[in-house]
Design a protein around this motif. Structure first.
Motif, PDB file in Angstrom:
ATOM      1  N   ASP A 182       0.424  -1.277  -0.572  1.00  0.00           N
ATOM      2  CA  ASP A 182       0.114  -0.037   0.038  1.00  0.00           C
ATOM      3  C   ASP A 182       0.979   0.952  -0.194  1.00  0.00           C
ATOM      4  OD1 ASP A 182       1.355  -0.060   2.514  1.00  0.00           O
ATOM      5  OD2 ASP A 182      -0.659  -0.150   3.347  1.00  0.00           O
ATOM      6  N   GLU A 183       1.946   1.347  -0.030  1.00  0.00           N
ATOM      7  CA  GLU A 183       2.969   2.515   0.107  1.00  0.00           C
ATOM      8  C   GLU A 183       3.476   2.694  -1.213  1.00  0.00           C
ATOM      9  OE1 GLU A 183       6.124   1.694   3.166  1.00  0.00           O
ATOM     10  OE2 GLU A 183       4.939   1.596   4.412  1.00  0.00           O
ATOM     11  N   THR A 184       3.384   1.557  -2.363  1.00  0.00           N
ATOM     12  CA  THR A 184       3.803   1.747  -3.512  1.00  0.00           C
ATOM     13  C   THR A 184       3.016   3.143  -4.224  1.00  0.00           C
ATOM     14  OG1 THR A 184       3.926  -0.389  -4.109  1.00  0.00           O
ATOM     15  CG2 THR A 184       3.355   0.883  -6.062  1.00  0.00           C
ATOM     16  N   ASP A 185       3.690   4.051  -4.957  1.00  0.00           N
ATOM     17  CA  ASP A 185       3.173   5.014  -5.735  1.00  0.00           C
ATOM     18  C   ASP A 185       2.604   4.651  -7.301  1.00  0.00           C
ATOM     19  OD1 ASP A 185       2.564   7.387  -6.876  1.00  0.00           O
ATOM     20  OD2 ASP A 185       3.968   8.357  -6.572  1.00  0.00           O
ATOM     21  N   LEU A 186       1.147   4.762  -6.871  1.00  0.00           N
ATOM     22  CA  LEU A 186       0.262   4.228  -8.074  1.00  0.00           C
ATOM     23  C   LEU A 186       0.724   4.640  -9.047  1.00  0.00           C
ATOM     24  CD1 LEU A 186      -2.537   2.654  -6.505  1.00  0.00           C
ATOM     25  CD2 LEU A 186      -0.896   1.335  -6.701  1.00  0.00           C
ATOM     26  N   GLY A 187       0.778   6.306  -8.971  1.00  0.00           N
ATOM     27  CA  GLY A 187       0.873   7.548  -9.901  1.00  0.00           C
ATOM     28  C   GLY A 187       1.942   6.864 -10.859  1.00  0.00           C
ATOM     29  N   LYS A 201       2.715   5.671 -14.723  1.00  0.00           N
ATOM     30  CA  LYS A 201       2.915   6.327 -15.559  1.00  0.00           C
ATOM     31  C   LYS A 201       4.436   5.578 -16.148  1.00  0.00           C
ATOM     32  CE  LYS A 201       6.330  10.740 -15.132  1.00  0.00           C
ATOM     33  NZ  LYS A 201       7.373  11.923 -15.153  1.00  0.00           N
ATOM     34  N   LYS A 202       4.858   4.639 -15.515  1.00  0.00           N
ATOM     35  CA  LYS A 202       5.879   3.713 -16.300  1.00  0.00           C
ATOM     36  C   LYS A 202       4.895   2.320 -16.936  1.00  0.00           C
ATOM     37  CE  LYS A 202      10.081   3.862 -12.342  1.00  0.00           C
ATOM     38  NZ  LYS A 202      10.507   2.585 -11.226  1.00  0.00           N
ATOM     39  N   ILE A 211       5.801   2.365 -21.719  1.00  0.00           N
ATOM     40  CA  ILE A 211       6.344   1.085 -22.463  1.00  0.00           C
ATOM     41  C   ILE A 211       5.641   1.532 -23.931  1.00  0.00           C
ATOM     42  CG2 ILE A 211       5.403  -0.948 -22.813  1.00  0.00           C
ATOM     43  CD1 ILE A 211       5.893  -0.816 -19.743  1.00  0.00           C
ATOM     44  N   THR A 212       6.338   1.593 -25.162  1.00  0.00           N
ATOM     45  CA  THR A 212       5.353   1.958 -26.740  1.00  0.00           C
ATOM     46  C   THR A 212       6.554   0.839 -27.678  1.00  0.00           C
ATOM     47  OG1 THR A 212       7.666   3.403 -27.227  1.00  0.00           O
ATOM     48  CG2 THR A 212       6.068   4.547 -26.339  1.00  0.00           C
ATOM     49  N   TYR A 213       5.020   0.782 -27.869  1.00  0.00           N
ATOM     50  CA  TYR A 213       4.974  -0.569 -29.463  1.00  0.00           C
ATOM     51  C   TYR A 213       4.602  -0.211 -30.381  1.00  0.00           C
ATOM     52  CZ  TYR A 213       7.477  -3.525 -26.717  1.00  0.00           C
ATOM     53  OH  TYR A 213       8.860  -4.013 -25.950  1.00  0.00           O
ATOM     54  N   ASP A 214       5.141  -0.310 -31.823  1.00  0.00           N
ATOM     55  CA  ASP A 214       3.710   0.501 -32.814  1.00  0.00           C
ATOM     56  C   ASP A 214       2.806  -0.867 -32.686  1.00  0.00           C
ATOM     57  OD1 ASP A 214       2.875   1.350 -35.506  1.00  0.00           O
ATOM     58  OD2 ASP A 214       4.379  -0.435 -36.741  1.00  0.00           O
ATOM     59  N   SER A 254      10.673  -5.752 -10.821  1.00  0.00           N
ATOM     60  CA  SER A 254       9.660  -4.298 -11.186  1.00  0.00           C
ATOM     61  C   SER A 254       9.552  -3.664  -9.393  1.00  0.00           C
ATOM     62  CB  SER A 254       8.572  -4.386 -11.515  1.00  0.00           C
ATOM     63  OG  SER A 254       8.251  -2.805 -11.053  1.00  0.00           O
ATOM     64  N   GLU A 255       9.711  -2.642  -9.243  1.00  0.00           N
ATOM     65  CA  GLU A 255       9.777  -2.001  -7.928  1.00  0.00           C
ATOM     66  C   GLU A 255       8.269  -2.038  -7.706  1.00  0.00           C
ATOM     67  OE1 GLU A 255      12.755   1.320  -7.574  1.00  0.00           O
ATOM     68  OE2 GLU A 255      14.141   0.187  -7.645  1.00  0.00           O
TER      69      GLU A 255
END
Length: 239
Positions: free
Chosen positions: A156-161, A165-166, A170-173, A225-226
């Protein structure tokens, strides 16, 4: 080059029937010497119930032969001919050149030059087939899928925003991230629910994106992943 087993056997007829599933002729878009070779190797017409595609082709070639020899036959005896018309053909494989729709054969009918009407009809058929293939290819390019997934944090301490954003970075055609919302689950914790649209021909495996780019799995398939602890696909539907 198409190859068929002995056409007096069920194996050979099954091979021929499967081959003719999407074809009208053995080679190309009109009757050729390849059709004549295969037709001549068959002792009788195949069963329309067991081999519908082969039977359709056989009847068509038989009709073409009838048109080429319109005269009424009186019957003929041939010394040294096979014992019976229904006798099985010798056990052998028949090979026909699948490239026989080249200039040498594609401009000929079974026994002579094509008429202008036949040539025009053949060209029209080729154009229709080419157009159909082009439409199918274009439709395949446009085929898309809508994915809805839950992305769960470690705690519950993870920054969901930051986590969202991460993910959006992630981008792919062929990949388009959609809407998102926070959903409460176990013990009051929140998870990120996101949608994505992919073009199927450009993104063959969305699982690879999850494993490689979101979870950051290592060689031992451990999550690195953190922010993200796991990803669950809720739905995967074609658009």
């Amino acid at each position: 080059m198409a190859t068929f087993s002995d056409l007096s056997t069920s194996k050979g007829l099954k091979e021929l029937d499967a081959f003719l599933l999407t074809k009208s002729y053995i080679s190309g878009y009109q009757a050729s010497r390849d059709d004549l070779a295969v037709f001549g190797a068959m002792a009788k017409a195949p069963s329309a119930k067991e081999y519908p595609h082969a039977a359709r082709w056989y009847a068509h070639i038989q009709a073409l032969l009838g048109e080429s020899f319109p005269g009424e036959g009186k019957g003929v005896g041939l010394s040294g001919a096979s014992a019976a018309a229904g006798a099985p053909a010798p056990a052998a494989k028949i090979e026909v050149d699948s490239d026989s729709d080249s200039d040498s054969d594609s401009d000929l009918d079974l026994f002579g030059e094509m008429t202008e009407e036949e040539k025009a009809a053949a060209e029209k058929k080729k154009a229709v087939i080419a157009a159909a293939k082009a439409r199918a290819a274009e439709k395949e390019k446009k085929c898309k899928s809508l994915i809805v997934m839950d992305i769960k944090p470690w705690d519950d301490e993870t920054d969901l925003g930051l986590m969202e954003k991460k993910v959006r970075a992630i981008t792919y055609d062929g990949l388009l991230w959609g809407s998102s919302k926070l959903v409460t689950f176990a013990f009051g914790m929140k998870k990120l629910q996101m949608t994505a649209v992919i073009e199927d021909t450009k993104i063959p495996s969305f699982d690879e994106i999850i494993e490689k780019d979101i979870l950051l799995l290592d060689e031992d398939e451990e999550v690195q992943s953190e922010e993200v602890q796991s990803v669950d696909i809720l739905s995967f539907n074609k658009l």
